[in-house]
Design a protein around this motif. Structure first.
Motif: not given
Length: 254
Positions: A219-227
């Motif tokens: 989930a943290l990786t998915d949250t980071l990707a758009p940044l």
């Protein structure tokens, strides 16, 4: 669970304001996503990625933007500092003695804090990540065990850009990094994601903590990707003093 709301001391509320001012001086902070209103005063676990010594200041500033005053699980070295250590103990942060038998005490203290209605900020990687692409590493299981034991929700908080302010080896190179940030004013992005479905209900079930940890890192990786849409494979800003370690590369759960 006792959900009596923990009240942040005046010193900590002042520190939140100071952190926001410091980040504004050195960078342009963009905060997206939110923490549901009913969770802002806890009980709640915030799980953040760790890419720079400047991360705690960024996270504190972002939390203030969202009306959250978290208690931080931090390395014991900070608590040994003469002035800083006393201040951290006073405001209720939680000491983590990594690599010692006392490390389990930190989880007990965090569980007690969550039960008191606190928001706890934790870095599930357990260190500044050394993945060559600066993606979240394989996490330690402490965050999952804490959340499963307390029944507290976990929200992933991804941030990108703090590595352009302070180098990995700070305080070595710190003045150069700050001067560069003052001149370039990099953009630092922070996003509060959606609560993670841990997929488990009991931390004592064999393998439950590891499976829940993998879900948190996913989930943290998915949250980071758009940044970091223009830096999918590696960071644009390369810190020559940052070592590389591929032994803890996270592999997404099938």
């Amino acid at each position: 669970m006792d959900t009596t709301t923990w009240q942040p001391p005046l010193l900590w509320r002042a520190a939140l304001m100071l952190a926001r001012a410091l980040v504004a001086l050195l960078a342009r902070l963009e905060v997206t996503g939110d923490v549901p209103a009913h969770l802002r005063r806890g009980p709640l676990v915030l799980a953040a990625n760790h890419i720079s010594p400047f991360d705690p200041v960024v996270m504190i500033a972002a939390c203030r933007e969202r009306g959250v005053a978290p208690r931080i699980m931090a390395t014991a070295g900070l608590f040994r500092a003469p002035v800083l250590g006393a201040a951290m103990r006073h405001v209720g942060h939680i000491r983590v003695d990594r690599g010692t038998s006392a490390v389990h005490q930190a989880l007990d203290d965090a569980a007690e804090a969550v039960a008191a209605g606190s928001v706890i900020l934790i870095y599930p990687e357990g260190r500044i990540g050394l993945d060559p692409g600066m993606w979240p590493e394989r996490g330690k299981t402490g965050v999952a065990r804490l959340a499963l034991a307390c029944g507290a929700p976990v929200i992933p908080v991804a941030q990108w850009g703090a590595h352009e302010v302070l180098p990995y080896q700070a305080p070595k190179g710190m003045l150069r990094g700050i001067a560069r940030a003052l001149w370039r004013r990099p953009v630092i992005r922070v996003h509060f994601g959606e609560p993670v479905d841990l997929g488990e209900s009991n931390a004592t079930t064999p393998g439950a903590a590891r499976r829940a940890t993998n879900r948190i890192i996913d989930a943290l990786t998915d949250t980071l990707a758009p940044l970091r849409p223009n830096e999918p494979d590696g960071p644009r800003h390369v810190d020559p003093g940052r070592p590389i370690d591929t032994t803890r590369t996270h592999r997404r759960t099938p």
